[in-house]
Design an enzyme around this catalytic site. Structure first.
Site, short mmCIF file in Angstrom:
data_model
loop_
_atom_site.label_atom_id
_atom_site.label_comp_id
_atom_site.label_asym_id
_atom_site.label_seq_id
_atom_site.Cartn_x
_atom_site.Cartn_y
_atom_site.Cartn_z
CG HIS A 122 -1.89 1.02 1.39
ND1 HIS A 122 -1.61 2.29 1.81
CD2 HIS A 122 -3.23 0.98 1.16
CE1 HIS A 122 -2.74 3.00 1.84
NE2 HIS A 122 -3.73 2.23 1.45
CG ASP A 134 0.71 -2.16 6.08
OD1 ASP A 134 -0.19 -2.22 6.94
OD2 ASP A 134 0.56 -1.62 4.97
CD GLN A 167 -6.85 -4.41 4.46
OE1 GLN A 167 -7.76 -5.05 4.97
NE2 GLN A 167 -7.05 -3.21 3.94
CE LYS A 171 -7.19 -0.09 6.34
NZ LYS A 171 -8.03 0.49 5.30
CB CYS A 216 -3.93 3.43 -1.57
SG CYS A 216 -5.17 4.67 -1.34
N1 C6P Z 1 -6.35 0.58 2.85
C1 C6P Z 1 -8.22 0.23 1.34
O1 C6P Z 1 -9.30 0.53 0.85
P1 C6P Z 1 -4.99 3.94 7.05
O2 C6P Z 1 -5.54 4.73 5.91
O3 C6P Z 1 -3.82 4.61 7.69
O4 C6P Z 1 -6.02 3.51 8.02
O5 C6P Z 1 -4.47 2.55 6.41
C2 C6P Z 1 -3.54 2.56 5.38
C3 C6P Z 1 -3.32 1.18 4.87
C4 C6P Z 1 -2.08 0.60 5.04
N2 C6P Z 1 -1.83 -0.65 4.63
C5 C6P Z 1 -2.77 -1.39 4.03
C6 C6P Z 1 -2.43 -2.79 3.61
C7 C6P Z 1 -4.04 -0.86 3.82
O6 C6P Z 1 -4.97 -1.61 3.22
C8 C6P Z 1 -4.31 0.47 4.21
C9 C6P Z 1 -5.64 1.11 3.93
C10 C6P Z 1 -7.68 1.04 2.50
O7 C6P Z 1 -7.57 -0.73 0.93
C11 C6P Z 1 -7.75 2.51 2.23
S1 C6P Z 1 -6.70 3.01 0.90
#
Ligand code: C6P
Length: 410
Positions: free
Chosen positions: A122, A199, A202, A225, A365
């Site tokens: 991401h 990271d 997910q 999430k 993203c």
């Molecule tokens: N993915 C998706 O629709 P934040 O925005 O900080 O809560 O998370 C960022 C992020 C980092 N790593 C992974 C693997 C992610 O999936 C995400 C967020 C969302 O897939 C929003 S782009």
């Protein structure tokens, strides 16, 4: 299939309609819906305990502080951290990754050092390292994917040498659902003395996570999430890593002493939590952790494997549909990205929305991954514990409708 459909009553939003159809929410990888238990916890905090934390001598401040620190202890237990002090509250995974890149990277990396990433990251695990590269001259190197969308480790030995200082990997792709090979990469990184950053945005919401067992150095995730409010997430770090990391934000709360020209930092984790923290959001995250713990993360994972397997099976019935992700539902997460003939992903999402079905469309993203897969955009259905096979059936009906709107045979 593990039947969790009784939980749907806990989620008020699932009872609304969209465009005259009962809502089918298939965008939980972007953010999950919130159960009444979380909504009530946030509401009760504001109604009965609201005050700033760690500051006042009065009763409300003491109660708010206890609630905030109690949430930290719950989050620590949820991922089996060695101590609540290894949990830094952040705005989410993105902020936590920036803390690591700037707070650790800026102070420990220099020109020629290498950070190993994968092409499925991401942007939150790409751009902070690119920014760091501008400041320090570090180099970024990437692992690619194999034919079944798993991270290809065949070139790893050639890649690993003493220049590699950090391996930063997603534990689960938000696009393909690929599980990052965290354990082999921790082992490989250790062999050259490199740190591992995970990271887990997910992973933590969908699977039991044991940070001590994984043995990485840092791991990050977002509360929104995993049923919690937006604006709260966590950075877990091994104590010694957090000790050697510098704060990236200065202000109130993160100091032991402030002079005119120099300051000393508060102990970990406060030294990374400058300013008034998101107290109610942390309380909401604590309630989400309670909710998930009561269900059991093994159960959450079993449900996700089952619904992902059912989805892959049903999607295979749709002509001209291509899924981008591992084929074995037990070796992947529940983010299922696909294209359908030459229909643009945004058109697919719009037609589905007309039938009350919410999916995400675009690059998710993860532009380097999209380029690697050679697709401008995909549609993505992503699942959580409240989704049922009926939701998947509605999705598949909607995809047949999209085919017919664009003039393809049913
Ligand atoms: N993915 C998706 O629709 P934040 O925005 O900080 O809560 O998370 C960022 C992020 C980092 N790593 C992974 C693997 C992610 O999936 C995400 C967020 C969302 O897939 C929003 S782009």
């Amino acid at each position: 299939m593990t039947d969790l459909s009784h939980l749907r009553d806990d989620f008020p939003i699932l009872h609304r309609e969209v465009n005259g159809w009962p809502l089918v929410y298939l965008d939980s990888a972007a953010t999950t819906q919130k159960p009444v238990q979380v909504l009530d916890a946030v509401d009760a905090f504001y109604r009965t305990k609201n005050a700033n934390v760690h500051r006042g001598a009065h009763t409300l401040s003491a109660e708010a502080t206890a609630a905030y620190e109690g949430a930290r202890a719950k989050v620590a237990a949820f991922v089996n951290a060695g101590s609540p002090n290894e949990i830094v509250f952040s705005r989410g995974a993105t902020t936590a990754l920036n803390h690591i890149a700037y707070g650790w990277g800026l102070n420990h990396l220099s020109a020629g050092d290498r950070v190993v990433l994968t092409v499925m990251e991401h942007h939150a695990n790409v751009v902070p390292w690119q920014l760091l590269a501008r400041y320090t001259g570090i180099e970024l190197v990437y692992l690619t994917l194999d034919d079944d969308y798993e991270v290809d480790l065949t070139g790893l030995d050639d890649l690993l040498d003493e220049r590699v200082k950090v391996v930063a990997i997603s534990a689960m792709s938000n696009v393909t659902g690929t599980l990052g090979p965290v354990r082999p990469l921790v082992e490989a990184a250790r062999s050259v003395g490199a740190l591992v950053v995970v990271d887990a945005a997910q992973l933590v919401p969908h699977s039991p996570t044991d940070v001590q067992d994984l043995d990485a150095d840092f791991l990050v995730f977002s509360g929104h999430k995993m049923l919690a409010p937006t604006g709260i997430g966590a950075l877990w770090g091994k104590s010694e890593r957090l000790e050697e990391m510098e704060p990236t934000e200065g202000g109130g709360e993160m100091i032991a002493d402030v002079g005119l020209y120099e300051s000393r930092w508060a102990p970990v984790p406060q030294k990374f939590e400058a300013g008034t923290p998101p107290v109610a959001q942390a309380v909401g995250l604590g309630a989400a952790v309670d909710y998930l713990t009561a269900i059991g993360m093994e159960t959450v994972r079993a449900h996700e494997h089952a619904i992902t397997g059912y989805t892959l099976k049903r999607l295979a019935e749709v002509p001209d549909l291509k899924v981008y992700g591992p084929s074995d539902p037990t070796r992947r997460g529940g983010a299922v990205s696909f294209t359908l003939a030459d229909i643009h992903a945004h058109d697919i999402a719009t037609i589905l929305d007309q039938r009350g079905i919410e999916v995400r469309a675009g690059h998710h993203c993860a532009k380097p991954l999209m380029r690697y897969l050679a697709v401008p955009a995909t549609a993505r259905a992503s699942f959580y514990l409240y989704n049922t096979t009926d939701d998947v059936d509605r999705l598949v009906d909607g995809l047949f409708e999209a085919r017919s709107v664009f003039g393809f045979d049913a």
